[in-house]
Write a protein that holds these residues in place. Structure first.
Motif, PDB file in Angstrom:
ATOM      1  N   ILE A  55      18.990  14.102 -17.510  1.00  0.00           N
ATOM      2  CA  ILE A  55      17.716  14.329 -16.814  1.00  0.00           C
ATOM      3  C   ILE A  55      16.726  13.204 -17.103  1.00  0.00           C
ATOM      4  O   ILE A  55      16.547  12.810 -18.248  1.00  0.00           O
ATOM      5  CB  ILE A  55      17.113  15.689 -17.223  1.00  0.00           C
ATOM      6  N   CYS A  94      11.277  14.785 -13.794  1.00  0.00           N
ATOM      7  CA  CYS A  94      11.561  16.233 -13.726  1.00  0.00           C
ATOM      8  C   CYS A  94      10.271  17.051 -13.762  1.00  0.00           C
ATOM      9  O   CYS A  94       9.377  16.779 -14.551  1.00  0.00           O
ATOM     10  CB  CYS A  94      12.456  16.605 -14.906  1.00  0.00           C
ATOM     11  N   THR A  95      10.207  18.058 -12.883  1.00  0.00           N
ATOM     12  CA  THR A  95       9.031  18.931 -12.861  1.00  0.00           C
ATOM     13  C   THR A  95       9.366  20.323 -13.408  1.00  0.00           C
ATOM     14  O   THR A  95       8.585  21.260 -13.258  1.00  0.00           O
ATOM     15  CB  THR A  95       8.503  19.084 -11.418  1.00  0.00           C
ATOM     16  N   ASN A  96      10.559  20.452 -13.988  1.00  0.00           N
ATOM     17  CA  ASN A  96      10.974  21.711 -14.615  1.00  0.00           C
ATOM     18  C   ASN A  96      11.051  22.867 -13.607  1.00  0.00           C
ATOM     19  O   ASN A  96      10.739  24.003 -13.929  1.00  0.00           O
ATOM     20  CB  ASN A  96      10.002  22.073 -15.753  1.00  0.00           C
ATOM     21  N   CYS A  97      11.514  22.552 -12.397  1.00  0.00           N
ATOM     22  CA  CYS A  97      11.553  23.591 -11.363  1.00  0.00           C
ATOM     23  C   CYS A  97      12.727  24.553 -11.526  1.00  0.00           C
ATOM     24  O   CYS A  97      12.758  25.609 -10.915  1.00  0.00           O
ATOM     25  CB  CYS A  97      11.608  22.954  -9.983  1.00  0.00           C
ATOM     26  N   MET A  98      13.720  24.179 -12.318  1.00  0.00           N
ATOM     27  CA  MET A  98      14.876  25.028 -12.647  1.00  0.00           C
ATOM     28  C   MET A  98      15.878  25.197 -11.503  1.00  0.00           C
ATOM     29  O   MET A  98      16.743  26.058 -11.575  1.00  0.00           O
ATOM     30  CB  MET A  98      14.433  26.436 -13.125  1.00  0.00           C
ATOM     31  N   GLN A  99      15.750  24.378 -10.461  1.00  0.00           N
ATOM     32  CA  GLN A  99      16.729  24.481  -9.370  1.00  0.00           C
ATOM     33  C   GLN A  99      18.134  24.171  -9.885  1.00  0.00           C
ATOM     34  O   GLN A  99      19.106  24.787  -9.473  1.00  0.00           O
ATOM     35  CB  GLN A  99      16.386  23.460  -8.282  1.00  0.00           C
ATOM     36  N   CYS A 100      18.219  23.199 -10.776  1.00  0.00           N
ATOM     37  CA  CYS A 100      19.536  22.809 -11.287  1.00  0.00           C
ATOM     38  C   CYS A 100      20.156  23.949 -12.083  1.00  0.00           C
ATOM     39  O   CYS A 100      21.345  24.241 -11.945  1.00  0.00           O
ATOM     40  CB  CYS A 100      19.439  21.533 -12.130  1.00  0.00           C
ATOM     41  N   ILE A 157      13.751  22.702 -19.230  1.00  0.00           N
ATOM     42  CA  ILE A 157      15.140  22.484 -18.813  1.00  0.00           C
ATOM     43  C   ILE A 157      15.844  21.556 -19.800  1.00  0.00           C
ATOM     44  O   ILE A 157      15.250  20.613 -20.333  1.00  0.00           O
ATOM     45  CB  ILE A 157      15.193  21.900 -17.384  1.00  0.00           C
ATOM     46  N   CYS A 217      18.466  18.537  -6.861  1.00  0.00           N
ATOM     47  CA  CYS A 217      17.197  18.266  -7.558  1.00  0.00           C
ATOM     48  C   CYS A 217      16.191  17.655  -6.581  1.00  0.00           C
ATOM     49  O   CYS A 217      16.421  16.587  -6.026  1.00  0.00           O
ATOM     50  CB  CYS A 217      17.422  17.324  -8.730  1.00  0.00           C
ATOM     51  N   PRO A 218      15.059  18.327  -6.366  1.00  0.00           N
ATOM     52  CA  PRO A 218      14.097  17.814  -5.383  1.00  0.00           C
ATOM     53  C   PRO A 218      13.381  16.549  -5.848  1.00  0.00           C
ATOM     54  O   PRO A 218      12.729  15.886  -5.047  1.00  0.00           O
ATOM     55  CB  PRO A 218      13.095  18.968  -5.231  1.00  0.00           C
ATOM     56  N   GLU A 219      13.509  16.209  -7.130  1.00  0.00           N
ATOM     57  CA  GLU A 219      12.767  15.063  -7.661  1.00  0.00           C
ATOM     58  C   GLU A 219      13.646  13.846  -7.936  1.00  0.00           C
ATOM     59  O   GLU A 219      13.185  12.890  -8.567  1.00  0.00           O
ATOM     60  CB  GLU A 219      12.057  15.463  -8.975  1.00  0.00           C
ATOM     61  N   ALA A 238      15.810  13.599 -10.119  1.00  0.00           N
ATOM     62  CA  ALA A 238      15.657  13.428 -11.569  1.00  0.00           C
ATOM     63  C   ALA A 238      16.979  13.573 -12.317  1.00  0.00           C
ATOM     64  O   ALA A 238      17.013  13.409 -13.531  1.00  0.00           O
ATOM     65  CB  ALA A 238      14.657  14.437 -12.107  1.00  0.00           C
ATOM     66  N   ILE A 239      18.055  13.879 -11.589  1.00  0.00           N
ATOM     67  CA  ILE A 239      19.328  14.092 -12.287  1.00  0.00           C
ATOM     68  C   ILE A 239      20.229  12.885 -12.084  1.00  0.00           C
ATOM     69  O   ILE A 239      20.506  12.478 -10.958  1.00  0.00           O
ATOM     70  CB  ILE A 239      20.019  15.388 -11.793  1.00  0.00           C
TER      71      ILE A 239
END
Ligand code: SF4
Ligand code: SF4
Lengths: 288, 137
Positions: A113, A118-124, A141, A160-162, A164-165
């Motif tokens: 990550i 990362c915005t810590n949205c937890m989608q992953c 996360i 990941c919408p950002e 970030a992965i």
């Protein structure tokens, strides 16, 4: 997380009391030792670095060994040996030790990550069915079970919408860690569309297809057809979600649809808990 | 302090993402250059294993790392619980450079590195208050 481990280091010594290694031999030997999983230092200075770790010190010594702490340094004269013979000499020193490089190794394929994005949205966390992701006690996360990750599958990076992965061993950017272009960010918008196209998320799509297929199969009770149908669904999914590049083996080895459903639900709950925990921590911090 | 940071070379043992001729060429040239340097089999593997060597590296700001994309390398150290020190060491990207270019970047004197030059430019622009923005090869 895999167990923390430490092991010996190989030192190729070319300082005082040793004649230099021949260049092509040195390169061959280094590559072989590295592929065996051993860290190496090349030491040309006169003194060996002191270390708490065991050191296997290799060199053309001609009978005179440099000064070193004998409790950590073990010297071997490699004059006249070829690279293969030196590696087996090192193997002999390591045999019987609990050196971690003796244990079975795996291709280290796992998500990394970029916390700068990362915005810590937890989608992953919600998406991954294999418990690769988790959350810290304060709801952040974290990649916790690297070895659960399916080799060569970068699917979570695509949710990941950002952007970030990362998978550092992936072939292309920005998933491999290359800088993120405005085009990449624009493609994120397309990802959302792909997800919508698939009916929310790909597991939901799998479930839908499975439900339809299962109702037919329960009537027909034809295992072979069921298998074929599942394969057909997976191929369709793969075609529809081509952008996601999930390897066929991974799709084919997905758990049963019921298991997917319950796993996805568990993951969603863990994500919700982590977000709640994070909100609590943030409130506590701002209340201070 | 010598004129160069200590070099740490990552062999990326499990994948072909760094071409074999680049890895071999870098090892060969560093060997010929007569410098001391350290090599690790695979930083990704070490990150997943929380290998204590990463902590030793992260505690030494005077290092130059030969591996892949700086963003990925940075993330691997964070994941292992040992973020790279600030100002961040330079990461030389062997996925993007050939062996000659990568070795030249690894061996160049401290004050000729892009980081040092970027820092100098920022110092001029901001009359000494500029912060470094991470590192790029
Ligand atoms: S999906 Fe991306 S932004 Fe969201 S928590 Fe995971 S890594 Fe962070
Ligand atoms: S850090 Fe980069 S170069 Fe090193 S093993 Fe991982 S992918 Fe390969």
């Amino acid at each position: 997380m895999i167990a923390t481990k430490t092991g010996p280091r190989v030192v190729l010594y070319e300082g005082a009391d040793a004649s230099p290694l021949e260049n092509s031999f040195r390169v061959e030997l280094m590559a072989k030792l590295l592929e065996r999983g051993l860290p190496i230092s090349l030491a040309r200075g006169n003194a060996l670095n002191s270390t708490e770790n065991k050191q296997i010190v290799l060199g053309n010594f001609g009978g005179r060994f440099p000064e070193a702490d004998s409790s950590t340094a073990e010297f071997r004269d490699i004059a006249g040996l070829d690279a293969v013979a030196v590696v087996s000499l090192v193997e002999d020193v390591l045999a019987g030790t609990n050196d971690p490089s003796n244990t079975k190794r795996w291709k280290p394929w796992f998500p990394v990550i970029d916390f700068g994005r990362c915005t810590n949205c937890m989608q992953c966390l919600s998406f991954c069915l294999f418990d690769v992701y988790g959350a810290t006690s304060d709801g952040k996360i974290q990649v916790q079970n690297e070895s659960n990750c399916k080799t060569d599958c970068p699917a979570c990076s695509r949710v990941c919408p950002e952007v970030a992965i990362m998978f550092p061993k992936y072939k292309a950017g920005p998933i491999n860690g290359d800088e993120i272009s405005t085009d990449d960010v624009r493609r994120e918008g397309m990802k959302v569309d792909i997800s919508a196209l698939l009916g929310g998320d790909i597991y939901a799509m799998l479930r839908d297809r499975s439900a339809k297929a299962q109702s037919r199969f329960s009537k027909e009770r034809d295992d072979e057809r069921a298998l074929k149908e599942r394969q057909r669904c997976l191929n369709k999914l793969k075609a529809a979600a081509g952008d996601i590049e999930i390897p066929t083996e991974v799709l084919a080895s997905l758990p049963s649809m019921d298991q997917i459903q319950s796993k996805a639900e568990q993951a969603r709950q863990r994500a919700a808990q982590a977000l709640a925990q994070q909100a609590k921590s943030t409130n506590a911090d701002s209340g201070q | 302090m010598t004129d160069q940071p200590r070099i740490l070379y990552c062999h990326c043992a499990f994948a072909q993402v760094i071409p074999k001729d680049v890895k071999q060429g870098v090892l060969e040239r560093l060997g010929e250059a007569g410098v001391d340097f350290d090599c690790v089999p695979d930083l990704c593997e070490m990150s997943a294993n929380r290998d204590p060597i990463l902590q030793q590296i992260a505690e030494n700001p005077d290092v130059r790392i030969a591996a892949c994309f700086p963003r990925a390398v940075r993330g691997l150290f964070v994941a292992a619980g040992h973020p790279l020190p600030q100002p961040e060491p330079e990461v030389v990207n062997m996925r993007m450079l050939n062996a000659e270019e990568a070795t030249a970047a690894l061996l160049r004197p401290r004050d000729e590195s892009p980081l040092a030059q970027q820092e100098e430019a920022q110092t001029v622009e901001t009359t000494g208050t500029g912060a470094r923005e991470g590192n790029r090869t």
